[in-house]
Motif scaffolding. Structure first.
Motif: not given
Lengths: 208, 88
Positions: A101-102, A184-189, A135-136, A142-146
């Motif tokens: 994500l970074n 899935a959230d990271v992939t969506a990001a 995208a932001h 996704a960050t929240q999800s992680v």
């Protein structure tokens, strides 16, 4: 008479190719200005993750102490091993996805720098900017999800040796579902950054 | 004569006992190594490495860096956990 002149001028302006192009020097300068802020965001994410992991570690240690009380040595070793694997896999993948994500954030900042440079050259960047905003939002989600995943410790009931196996299997099932959701959230990001890039590619192709 | 038979039988019993103890130790050792190997395997199954991106804002470079961004999946490790937990 005047409408005809206006129409003629309009058609000329449409037919004339736009000279707007990305100036790489300006784009790099815009990106470098944004980089400091980006570094701070990255550092905040990493520090928060470390803090969450330390809190989880305390609860895991209490669970390990409970496992140590199991009389059956072989079962005790297996449960310790399972707990180690929950901690290890969760730790490795939450760190990895934070890095991903970074990285996506850095790439998006570079796309944003190009967008600013195109806008300065009077190119319409409305669609690109909307894709960047999406995208932001996807990266933030996704960050929240992680971070939510990192805060979970996957502790199971060990009061009854006869049912402990079933308890572990249920916890693994929950762990699997959680990991798949975060992935899935990271992939969506990633896909949303890809979409922003596609918009950038369209604009740069049009303006070449 | 009877003494010789008795000693032979005793030696045979001792030999069988020693063999059984040796088999038991070898079995226990292999179990311990198996557990250690499983933990080591788990530790070595790392997610794909995430490299730093460059400072370049060139569009082709951005595209290459985006393509090289791998989300990865822990599914294999979790499936292994599921499989190992069946015998609990």
């Amino acid at each position: 008479m005047y409408p005809l002149i206006f129409a003629g001028l309009l058609s000329m302006s449409v037919a004339t190719p736009r000279l707007a192009q990305i100036n790489p020097v300006n784009a790099v300068r815009i990106y470098e200005n944004a980089r400091q802020e980006l570094q701070e965001v990255k550092q905040e994410r990493e520090e928060y993750l470390m803090q969450v992991k330390e809190q989880v570690q305390t609860r895991i240690e209490a669970h390990r102490a409970e496992i140590e009380k199991v009389a059956n040595e072989r079962l005790r070793n297996r449960l310790t091993e399972m707990t180690n694997r929950f901690v290890s896999i969760n730790g490795k993948w939450t760190s990895h996805w934070t890095d991903v994500l970074n990285r996506l954030d850095t790439i998006l900042t570079k796309i944003e720098a190009n967008s600013s440079e195109l806008a300065a050259s009077e190119v319409d960047t409305t669609l690109l900017d909307a894709a960047i905003d999406d995208a932001h939002a996807a990266i933030d989600a996704a960050t929240q999800s992680v971070q939510d995943l990192a805060s979970k410790e996957y502790i199971y009931n060990i009061d009854d040796e006869a049912t402990v196996g079933e308890n572990v299997r249920e916890e693994i099932s929950l762990f699997k579902t959680d990991m798949e959701t975060v992935r899935a959230d990271v992939t969506a990001a990633r896909e949303s950054v890809q979409e922003a890039f596609s918009q950038l590619r369209v604009l740069t192709s049009e303006n070449e | 004569m009877n003494n010789k038979k008795g000693i032979t039988a005793l030696l045979l019993v001792i030999f069988v006992l020693v063999a059984l103890i040796a088999i038991y130790f070898v079995y226990m050792l292999s179990q311990t190594q198996g557990d250690t190997m499983m933990i080591e395997d788990d530790m070595t199954a790392n997610p794909p490495a995430v490299e730093e991106v460059s400072d370049s804002t060139d569009v082709d470079t951005i595209e290459a860096e985006l393509e090289a961004t791998i989300t990865g999946s822990p599914s294999e490790e979790i499936e292994l956990m599921e499989s190992d937990a069946q015998s609990l």
